[in-house]
Design a protein around this motif. Structure first.
Motif: not given
Ligand code: SIN
Ligand code: MN
Length: 202
Positions: A192, A181-182, A110-111, A136-137, A190, A185
């Protein structure tokens, strides 16, 4: 141009968007059968910031007693689901290895998650490369030499990128400094995903 340690390859955008979406569906299916869990650091028992699961005959796990490969999910006790055929094909295409991968580690960041600098050395055999795919991110990936303390450099990994650690780079130190982050898409909420394919035994 970024010069990478010998044996390390970065293939930006190897998977196009439809390829990333198809692989993501495969991984969703793996995670449905084999849920993400939060491993603990050996000795201290401190939880890792990255959540993990595996597919394949063997999966990499970490807990208070150490790092190892085992054939079952540590929480559910169920065998890991098989490695999706799309990943087996990618391995054959990019590594030139005739032996299939035995383990695929699924990391979810996560972030705020990160991964400290380390070597992949829990395998019995280092002759096959390690192949990793990012979805992902974006993240800031760091890579160094094969001894701790050697200079490192960092670069961004984007969704669809592949990294191969092979030959003299098989034991290169690497880690993830941060997630951006972000920046993609692909994952609706969100974060990775990193998929790491390995041979474990000779
Ligand atoms: C790992 O070393 O297990 C993961 C590397 C990454 O997330 O790119
Ligand atoms: Mn690693």
């Amino acid at each position: 141009m970024l010069v990478l340690p010998k044996g390390v390859r970065h293939i930006p955008g190897h998977l196009d968007r439809p390829g990333q979406e198809a692989l993501l569906e495969d991984i969703r299916d793996v995670v449905r059968r084999s849920p993400l869990y939060r491993p603990e650091m050996p000795r201290t028992g401190k939880p890792l910031s990255v959540r993990m699961t595996n597919c394949g005959d063997l999966g990499w796990v970490a807990d208070k007693s150490g790092y190892r490969y085992q054939d079952r999910h540590p929480v559910s006790g169920a065998p890991w689901p098989p490695i999706p055929s799309r990943l087996l094909a990618l391995w054959a295409e990019l590594t030139g290895e005739t032996r299939p991968p035995q383990a695929c580690l699924v990391n979810f960041y996560d972030t705020d998650a990160r991964m400290g600098l380390h070597q992949d050395r829990d395998e019995q055999d280092f002759s096959a490369p390690v192949l990793s795919v990012s979805l992902g991110d974006a993240c800031l990936f760091r890579i160094g030499g094969t001894a701790r303390g050697q200079p490192t450099r960092s670069f961004r990994l984007e969704s669809g990128d592949v990294v191969i650690l092979g030959g003299g780079g098989r034991l290169a130190f690497h880690g993830v400094d941060r997630i951006y982050p972000a920046t993609s898409t692909l994952l609706k909420d969100g974060g990775r995903i990193n998929l790491t394919l390995r041979r474990v035994s000779a």
